[in-house]
Write a protein that holds these residues in place. Structure first.
Motif, PDB file in Angstrom:
ATOM      1  N   VAL A  36       0.833  -1.203   0.000  1.00 44.50           N
ATOM      2  CA  VAL A  36       0.000   0.000   0.000  1.00 44.50           C
ATOM      3  C   VAL A  36       0.868   1.254   0.000  1.00 44.50           C
ATOM      4  CG1 VAL A  36      -1.705   1.312   1.320  1.00 44.50           C
ATOM      5  CG2 VAL A  36      -1.956  -1.158   1.068  1.00 44.50           C
ATOM      6  N   ALA A  37       1.970   1.222   0.733  1.00 49.73           N
ATOM      7  CA  ALA A  37       2.871   2.373   0.751  1.00 49.73           C
ATOM      8  C   ALA A  37       3.468   2.617  -0.632  1.00 49.73           C
ATOM      9  CB  ALA A  37       3.982   2.152   1.774  1.00 49.73           C
ATOM     10  N   ALA A  38       3.813   1.549  -1.340  1.00 45.56           N
ATOM     11  CA  ALA A  38       4.445   1.697  -2.647  1.00 45.56           C
ATOM     12  C   ALA A  38       3.514   2.315  -3.669  1.00 45.56           C
ATOM     13  CB  ALA A  38       4.933   0.337  -3.145  1.00 45.56           C
ATOM     14  N   MET A  39       2.210   2.014  -3.575  1.00 44.73           N
ATOM     15  CA  MET A  39       1.264   2.556  -4.559  1.00 44.73           C
ATOM     16  C   MET A  39       0.644   3.870  -4.099  1.00 44.73           C
ATOM     17  SD  MET A  39      -2.113   0.100  -4.279  1.00 44.73           S
ATOM     18  CE  MET A  39      -1.522  -1.409  -3.545  1.00 44.73           C
ATOM     19  N   LEU A  40       1.011   4.349  -2.904  1.00 40.94           N
ATOM     20  CA  LEU A  40       0.468   5.574  -2.316  1.00 40.94           C
ATOM     21  C   LEU A  40      -1.030   5.459  -2.072  1.00 40.94           C
ATOM     22  CD1 LEU A  40       2.341   8.631  -3.856  1.00 40.94           C
ATOM     23  CD2 LEU A  40       2.876   7.264  -1.854  1.00 40.94           C
ATOM     24  N   GLY A  41      -1.413   4.395  -1.390  1.00 44.42           N
ATOM     25  CA  GLY A  41      -2.808   4.214  -1.011  1.00 44.42           C
ATOM     26  C   GLY A  41      -3.559   3.347  -1.993  1.00 44.42           C
ATOM     27  N   ALA A  42      -4.400   2.461  -1.453  1.00 45.72           N
ATOM     28  CA  ALA A  42      -5.233   1.590  -2.277  1.00 45.72           C
ATOM     29  C   ALA A  42      -6.668   2.070  -2.189  1.00 45.72           C
ATOM     30  CB  ALA A  42      -5.133   0.137  -1.793  1.00 45.72           C
ATOM     31  N   HIS A  43      -7.235   2.449  -3.332  1.00 46.03           N
ATOM     32  CA  HIS A  43      -8.617   2.928  -3.368  1.00 46.03           C
ATOM     33  C   HIS A  43      -9.532   1.834  -2.836  1.00 46.03           C
ATOM     34  CE1 HIS A  43     -12.457   4.368  -4.944  1.00 46.03           C
ATOM     35  NE2 HIS A  43     -11.888   5.541  -5.136  1.00 46.03           N
ATOM     36  N   ALA A  44     -10.357   2.160  -1.830  1.00 53.21           N
ATOM     37  CA  ALA A  44     -11.094   1.126  -1.099  1.00 53.21           C
ATOM     38  C   ALA A  44     -12.573   1.427  -0.950  1.00 53.21           C
ATOM     39  CB  ALA A  44     -10.466   0.936   0.289  1.00 53.21           C
ATOM     40  N   GLN A  45     -13.141   2.203  -1.867  1.00 53.32           N
ATOM     41  CA  GLN A  45     -14.595   2.373  -1.845  1.00 53.32           C
ATOM     42  C   GLN A  45     -15.260   1.007  -1.968  1.00 53.32           C
ATOM     43  OE1 GLN A  45     -15.857   5.703  -1.640  1.00 53.32           O
ATOM     44  NE2 GLN A  45     -17.720   4.646  -0.979  1.00 53.32           N
ATOM     45  N   VAL A  46     -14.690   0.146  -2.818  1.00 49.67           N
ATOM     46  CA  VAL A  46     -15.061  -1.269  -2.888  1.00 49.67           C
ATOM     47  C   VAL A  46     -13.876  -2.037  -2.309  1.00 49.67           C
ATOM     48  CG1 VAL A  46     -15.696  -3.191  -4.388  1.00 49.67           C
ATOM     49  CG2 VAL A  46     -16.483  -0.880  -4.920  1.00 49.67           C
ATOM     50  N   LEU A  47     -14.043  -2.582  -1.109  1.00 48.27           N
ATOM     51  CA  LEU A  47     -12.904  -3.152  -0.403  1.00 48.27           C
ATOM     52  C   LEU A  47     -12.298  -4.327  -1.159  1.00 48.27           C
ATOM     53  CD1 LEU A  47     -11.094  -3.023   2.050  1.00 48.27           C
ATOM     54  CD2 LEU A  47     -12.725  -4.486   3.275  1.00 48.27           C
ATOM     55  N   SER A  48     -13.111  -5.114  -1.859  1.00 52.14           N
ATOM     56  CA  SER A  48     -12.560  -6.259  -2.585  1.00 52.14           C
ATOM     57  C   SER A  48     -11.589  -5.812  -3.668  1.00 52.14           C
ATOM     58  CB  SER A  48     -13.688  -7.099  -3.191  1.00 52.14           C
ATOM     59  OG  SER A  48     -14.460  -6.343  -4.103  1.00 52.14           O
ATOM     60  N   ALA A  49     -11.836  -4.655  -4.285  1.00 54.70           N
ATOM     61  CA  ALA A  49     -10.905  -4.135  -5.289  1.00 54.70           C
ATOM     62  C   ALA A  49      -9.582  -3.751  -4.639  1.00 54.70           C
ATOM     63  CB  ALA A  49     -11.518  -2.935  -6.011  1.00 54.70           C
ATOM     64  N   ALA A  50      -9.631  -3.152  -3.459  1.00 58.65           N
ATOM     65  CA  ALA A  50      -8.410  -2.803  -2.745  1.00 58.65           C
ATOM     66  C   ALA A  50      -7.642  -4.059  -2.354  1.00 58.65           C
ATOM     67  CB  ALA A  50      -8.740  -1.981  -1.502  1.00 58.65           C
ATOM     68  N   GLU A  51      -8.350  -5.092  -1.915  1.00 52.47           N
ATOM     69  CA  GLU A  51      -7.696  -6.344  -1.550  1.00 52.47           C
ATOM     70  C   GLU A  51      -6.935  -6.919  -2.735  1.00 52.47           C
ATOM     71  OE1 GLU A  51     -11.184  -7.556   1.696  1.00 52.47           O
ATOM     72  OE2 GLU A  51     -11.110  -8.498  -0.285  1.00 52.47           O
ATOM     73  N   LEU A  52      -7.545  -6.846  -3.921  1.00 52.80           N
ATOM     74  CA  LEU A  52      -6.884  -7.365  -5.109  1.00 52.80           C
ATOM     75  C   LEU A  52      -5.698  -6.491  -5.503  1.00 52.80           C
ATOM     76  CD1 LEU A  52      -6.721  -9.454  -7.301  1.00 52.80           C
ATOM     77  CD2 LEU A  52      -8.525  -8.246  -8.557  1.00 52.80           C
ATOM     78  N   SER A  53      -5.844  -5.182  -5.423  1.00 50.85           N
ATOM     79  CA  SER A  53      -4.726  -4.285  -5.718  1.00 50.85           C
ATOM     80  C   SER A  53      -3.518  -4.612  -4.853  1.00 50.85           C
ATOM     81  CB  SER A  53      -5.129  -2.824  -5.489  1.00 50.85           C
ATOM     82  OG  SER A  53      -5.882  -2.308  -6.557  1.00 50.85           O
ATOM     83  N   VAL A  54      -3.763  -4.833  -3.574  1.00 49.89           N
ATOM     84  CA  VAL A  54      -2.659  -5.137  -2.652  1.00 49.89           C
ATOM     85  C   VAL A  54      -2.074  -6.505  -2.963  1.00 49.89           C
ATOM     86  CG1 VAL A  54      -2.039  -5.493  -0.236  1.00 49.89           C
ATOM     87  CG2 VAL A  54      -3.640  -3.671  -0.849  1.00 49.89           C
ATOM     88  N   GLY A  55      -2.933  -7.504  -3.157  1.00 48.01           N
ATOM     89  CA  GLY A  55      -2.453  -8.845  -3.399  1.00 48.01           C
ATOM     90  C   GLY A  55      -1.614  -8.968  -4.649  1.00 48.01           C
ATOM     91  N   LEU A  56      -1.961  -8.230  -5.696  1.00 46.69           N
ATOM     92  CA  LEU A  56      -1.220  -8.295  -6.950  1.00 46.69           C
ATOM     93  C   LEU A  56       0.208  -7.796  -6.813  1.00 46.69           C
ATOM     94  CD1 LEU A  56      -3.995  -7.072  -9.415  1.00 46.69           C
ATOM     95  CD2 LEU A  56      -2.978  -9.352  -9.359  1.00 46.69           C
ATOM     96  N   ARG A  57       0.475  -6.998  -5.804  1.00 48.75           N
ATOM     97  CA  ARG A  57       1.808  -6.451  -5.588  1.00 48.75           C
ATOM     98  C   ARG A  57       2.593  -7.238  -4.544  1.00 48.75           C
ATOM     99  NH1 ARG A  57      -1.738  -2.596  -7.245  1.00 48.75           N
ATOM    100  NH2 ARG A  57      -0.920  -0.797  -8.402  1.00 48.75           N
ATOM    101  N   GLY A  58       1.979  -8.276  -3.985  1.00 49.90           N
ATOM    102  CA  GLY A  58       2.579  -8.969  -2.864  1.00 49.90           C
ATOM    103  C   GLY A  58       3.125 -10.333  -3.208  1.00 49.90           C
ATOM    104  N   ASP A  59       3.726 -10.929  -2.205  1.00 55.69           N
ATOM    105  CA  ASP A  59       4.306 -12.266  -2.301  1.00 55.69           C
ATOM    106  C   ASP A  59       3.369 -13.239  -1.596  1.00 55.69           C
ATOM    107  OD1 ASP A  59       5.847 -14.512  -2.478  1.00 55.69           O
ATOM    108  OD2 ASP A  59       7.394 -13.825  -1.086  1.00 55.69           O
ATOM    109  N   GLY A  60       2.422 -13.815  -2.365  1.00 56.26           N
ATOM    110  CA  GLY A  60       1.487 -14.766  -1.782  1.00 56.26           C
ATOM    111  C   GLY A  60       0.429 -14.148  -0.902  1.00 56.26           C
ATOM    112  N   LEU A  61       0.237 -12.834  -0.969  1.00 59.55           N
ATOM    113  CA  LEU A  61      -0.772 -12.177  -0.148  1.00 59.55           C
ATOM    114  C   LEU A  61      -2.176 -12.517  -0.652  1.00 59.55           C
ATOM    115  CD1 LEU A  61       0.778  -8.607   0.292  1.00 59.55           C
ATOM    116  CD2 LEU A  61       0.809 -10.507   1.916  1.00 59.55           C
TER     117      LEU A  61
END
Length: 385
Positions: A36-61
């Motif tokens: 989340v820090a690397a992308m400068l915040g994950a848009h979370a009006q729809v939380l599932s979209a934010a979860e996917l944004s974070v997971g795509l940048r992670g290691d097995g998240l």
């Protein structure tokens, strides 16, 4: 120095671990807060979209990891971020974010005269929100009662146009209370959102704003003051003044950025990849990369501008990236563990690209803890579906 669009785009993707070759040069993010820090915040009006944004940048998240970070470990905070929209932000960075956002000038008051609040009333409401939420988790109706009790009946006047209803006057500063560090989301109570006081003391704007500009340019530079103003929903003239001050201090430097003309990077941060960008990626609604990357017409070339944007606004559709630019849209529909994914490329995909796409769909399913079924064909739903 001259920085090409291709080089800047590849660097932005690599720094968020979205570059297809990023694994060769950097480790993916192991913790949701780092992503989340690397992308400068994950848009979370729809939380599932934010979860996917974070997971795509992670290691097995997975989405469970994001929810644990948000509601259990509290290393993430759900609150009002850039543009006054709901974002996930790292808890450790909340003083910086609130300090910077509190210092952004507000634009013209969009409300009719009978709905407006005086500056003193705004301050009174923000203080009341913070006081009411300290040590508490309240629904919006419970918070409204507390704010009116602490301020006066005027705060509860139903003068704010809402979703098929009129809202109380004080609601127009809900996002401001978030920017001041007095309000953040708490776990839902049933289907109702709740709020709490995160106990954050904002940093002084004089230090927080330069730090935010530096982080923005590291993630999305080269960029102009107008790009920054659009990302933050800030006045362009004010943004230009902030960049000029940072340039005078030596914190940022000017480069030539293709047809965008003069743009800025963090001082000394001029290395960009030389290799052509290849590969396929899927990004969800309002992904930070699609929102912040500029010039937007380079990320959404040709037919992508009409198909994947809504009136020039990014984020209305999840997007397919091919070789680093938007080349289609996609949609997912969940039923239990089954996730039906439909991808609409704007041009036919080669066999190798189709195999890449299948891998990306499987990754989406793993992050969202389901089983995916891929269909390549038209996406028939509209934006925000």
């Amino acid at each position: 120095m001259t920085v090409t669009w291709a080089g800047a785009n590849a660097r932005r993707l690599a720094r968020q671990h979205l570059h297809p070759d990023a694994a060769a040069t950097a480790s993916p993010f192991a913790a949701p807060g780092d992503a989340v820090a690397a992308m400068l915040g994950a848009h979370a009006q729809v939380l599932s979209a934010a979860e996917l944004s974070v997971g795509l940048r992670g290691d097995g998240l997975t989405r469970t990891d994001v929810r644990t970070a948000l509601w259990t470990d509290r290393t993430l905070v759900k609150t009002f971020g850039p543009r006054g929209t709901v974002h996930l932000l790292p808890a450790a960075d909340l003083p910086l974010w609130t300090g910077a956002l509190s210092a952004v000038p507000t634009g013209p008051n969009p409300f009719p005269g009978n709905a407006r609040m005086t500056p003193d009333q705004v301050e009174e409401v923000v203080a009341a929100v913070g006081d009411a939420l300290t040590g508490a988790e309240l629904t919006i109706d419970e918070l409204s009662d507390e704010v009116v009790a602490r301020t006066g009946p005027w705060a509860g006047d139903l003068v704010m146009p809402g979703f098929q209803a009129m809202w109380p006057r004080w609601r127009q500063v809900l996002h401001l209370a978030g920017h001041r560090g007095a309000l953040a989301y708490a776990p839902n109570r049933g289907r109702k959102a709740t709020y709490t006081n995160p106990g954050c003391t904002p940093l002084p704007g004089t230090g927080a704003l330069p730090a935010l500009i530096g982080r923005y340019l590291y993630a999305y530079g080269p960029a102009t003051p107008a790009h920054f103003a659009r990302w933050l929903a800030a006045p362009k003239r004010w943004a230009a003044e902030q960049f000029a001050a940072q340039a005078a201090s030596g914190a940022i430097e000017e480069v030539a950025f293709g047809e965008a003309g003069p743009a800025w990077v963090v001082a000394g941060d001029t290395d960009v990849p030389d290799a052509p960008l290849r590969g396929v990626r899927l990004l969800p609604y309002f992904d930070a990369f699609a929102i912040a990357s500029a010039p937007r017409e380079r990320l959404f070339p040709g037919a992508a501008w009409e198909r994947a944007l809504g009136g020039g606004q990014a984020g209305n559709f999840p997007v397919l990236l091919v070789d680093g630019v938007v080349a289609g849209v996609w949609h997912q529909r969940r039923s239990g563990r089954r996730i039906a994914v439909t991808v609409e490329p704007l041009k036919p995909l080669s066999g190798a690209r189709l195999r890449d796409l299948e891998e990306q769909v499987e990754r989406v399913a793993a992050i969202m803890e389901g089983t995916a079924e891929l269909t390549v064909g038209p996406v028939t739903v509209g934006p925000h579906a």
